[in-house]
Enzyme design. Sequence first.
Site, PDB file in Angstrom:
ATOM      1  N   LYS A 112      48.778  38.127  32.298  1.00 16.84           N
ATOM      2  CA  LYS A 112      48.240  39.311  31.613  1.00 16.84           C
ATOM      3  C   LYS A 112      47.645  38.946  30.255  1.00 16.84           C
ATOM      4  O   LYS A 112      46.647  39.525  29.849  1.00 16.84           O
ATOM      5  CB  LYS A 112      49.325  40.378  31.421  1.00 16.84           C
ATOM      6  N   LYS A 195      44.928  35.131  46.829  1.00 17.18           N
ATOM      7  CA  LYS A 195      45.459  36.255  47.613  1.00 17.18           C
ATOM      8  C   LYS A 195      44.578  37.495  47.508  1.00 17.18           C
ATOM      9  O   LYS A 195      43.782  37.632  46.581  1.00 17.18           O
ATOM     10  CB  LYS A 195      46.883  36.574  47.162  1.00 17.18           C
ATOM     11  N   LYS A 198      43.808  43.734  44.226  1.00 19.31           N
ATOM     12  CA  LYS A 198      42.888  44.713  43.639  1.00 19.31           C
ATOM     13  C   LYS A 198      42.188  44.145  42.416  1.00 19.31           C
ATOM     14  O   LYS A 198      41.035  44.430  42.161  1.00 19.31           O
ATOM     15  CB  LYS A 198      43.664  45.963  43.195  1.00 19.31           C
TER      16      LYS A 198
HETATM   17  P1  ADP Z   1      47.584  43.856  43.602  1.00 22.10           P
HETATM   18  O1  ADP Z   1      47.673  42.358  43.495  1.00 22.10           O
HETATM   19  O2  ADP Z   1      46.494  44.287  44.505  1.00 22.10           O
HETATM   20  O3  ADP Z   1      47.537  44.540  42.245  1.00 22.10           O
HETATM   21  P2  ADP Z   1      50.339  44.547  43.536  1.00 22.10           P
HETATM   22  O4  ADP Z   1      50.547  43.409  42.594  1.00 22.10           O
HETATM   23  O5  ADP Z   1      50.380  45.933  43.021  1.00 22.10           O
HETATM   24  O6  ADP Z   1      48.958  44.296  44.283  1.00 22.10           O
HETATM   25  O7  ADP Z   1      51.401  44.381  44.713  1.00 22.10           O
HETATM   26  C1  ADP Z   1      52.222  45.394  45.290  1.00 22.10           C
HETATM   27  C2  ADP Z   1      53.108  44.788  46.355  1.00 22.10           C
HETATM   28  O8  ADP Z   1      52.326  44.188  47.385  1.00 22.10           O
HETATM   29  C3  ADP Z   1      54.023  43.660  45.838  1.00 22.10           C
HETATM   30  O9  ADP Z   1      55.244  43.703  46.557  1.00 22.10           O
HETATM   31  C4  ADP Z   1      53.277  42.419  46.175  1.00 22.10           C
HETATM   32  O10 ADP Z   1      54.135  41.304  46.335  1.00 22.10           O
HETATM   33  C5  ADP Z   1      52.607  42.803  47.483  1.00 22.10           C
HETATM   34  N1  ADP Z   1      51.327  42.102  47.628  1.00 22.10           N
HETATM   35  C6  ADP Z   1      50.194  42.328  46.903  1.00 22.10           C
HETATM   36  N2  ADP Z   1      49.189  41.527  47.313  1.00 22.10           N
HETATM   37  C7  ADP Z   1      49.702  40.763  48.308  1.00 22.10           C
HETATM   38  C8  ADP Z   1      49.161  39.746  49.138  1.00 22.10           C
HETATM   39  N3  ADP Z   1      47.887  39.395  49.052  1.00 22.10           N
HETATM   40  N4  ADP Z   1      49.959  39.179  50.059  1.00 22.10           N
HETATM   41  C9  ADP Z   1      51.260  39.574  50.169  1.00 22.10           C
HETATM   42  N5  ADP Z   1      51.831  40.542  49.435  1.00 22.10           N
HETATM   43  C10 ADP Z   1      51.070  41.127  48.510  1.00 22.10           C
END
Ligand code: ADP
Length: 332
Positions: A112, A195, A198
């Site tokens: 961050k 990965k 968003k």
């Molecule tokens: P983003 O990376 O899109 O902001 P978040 O960090 O809000 O997503 O993740 C919310 C949940 O989804 C968490 O439990 C996270 O570990 C899981 N998650 C997010 N992206 C992935 C991914 N590409 N593969 C596996 N799990 C994911």
Amino acid sequence: MKETVVSGIRPTGKLHLGNYFGAVTNFVKMQYDYNCYFFIADLHSLTTHPTPDDLHGYVRHVLVEYLACGINPEESTIYIQSDVPEVAELYLYLNMNAYLGELERSTSFKDKIRSQPDNVNAGLLTYPSLMAADILLHRATKVPVGKDQEQHLEMTRTFGNRFNRLYKTDFFPEPYAFNYAQNLVKVPGLDGKGKMSKSEGDSNCIYLSDSPEIIRKKVSRAVSDSGPTSENQTKPEAIQNLFDLMKIVSSADTISHFDSLYNKMEIRYGDLKKQLAEDMIIFNTPIRERIEELSKDTSYLRQVARHGALKARESASETIREVRKLIGFKSF
Ligand code: ADP
Ligand code: TRP
């Protein structure tokens, strides 16, 4: 007694396939075997200063999508984090025992600092203690999350154990990250690296609410390369990512068909992407249809949120009562 499960997702947009396979699919399966609390982490999302309208809209999205994915509010407790003020109290207590050095070392904090250098607020620094409070509030032992959250779970165990030691108790059990798959899951994105997330932009993600047309368009633009240059070669990351995405939505036959074409250097990525897009559409159509239905039913959403808040507060206030006693707050 059933083991307790807690997990949450920050409402920062719509849910994508990474969220689904990393977290939500486990929520759905776990609800029948465990005592489950699934929440919408709106307090966590305040670190990015959303407008009130955006915040409310995103909370609504996640609530609808939890339900559309099959989380059953009769089986598990679905709630909005800010409806349970007890979490803020536990967060305060945990912060008294969370040290600057360890908070600064958290990978998510370091990320961050890099991604929002102009807004390095105390909420970001203490993100792990709020997450620990979410989990310890219900004294959970299992936390369904994706691989990126492992370090936060480790910090939660540290904070819980530290509290236990300080107050000579075994009140907080140790929670661990959980996934029904052998290893914690990491779903790749469409941009050829890393990965699905968003924060990497909409074109990197397939959202559960994406229409077939959008899915076809996004997948057709996914990063690939100019093709293998020798037989049976190791796949570069972008190509491996496309195969990994196939693993989550396509049949074993489809995957081995494209795998052998790749190994024989006869693969046409256009065909692979078409198949991948169609398999994604088959996977997400029923979920998308339920999202559309549920979005219209505000009174049902209100009822689910109210019922969830009541159930979550019951468990939360029991924990807080005990914690206050352990700390030494006593009435005269
Ligand atoms: P983003 O990376 O899109 O902001 P978040 O960090 O809000 O997503 O993740 C919310 C949940 O989804 C968490 O439990 C996270 O570990 C899981 N998650 C997010 N992206 C992935 C991914 N590409 N593969 C596996 N799990 C994911
Ligand atoms: N940190 C998690 C994420 O970024 C969201 C979250 C907040 C969470 N509190 C939690 C997950 C408690 C599990 C349990 O995805």
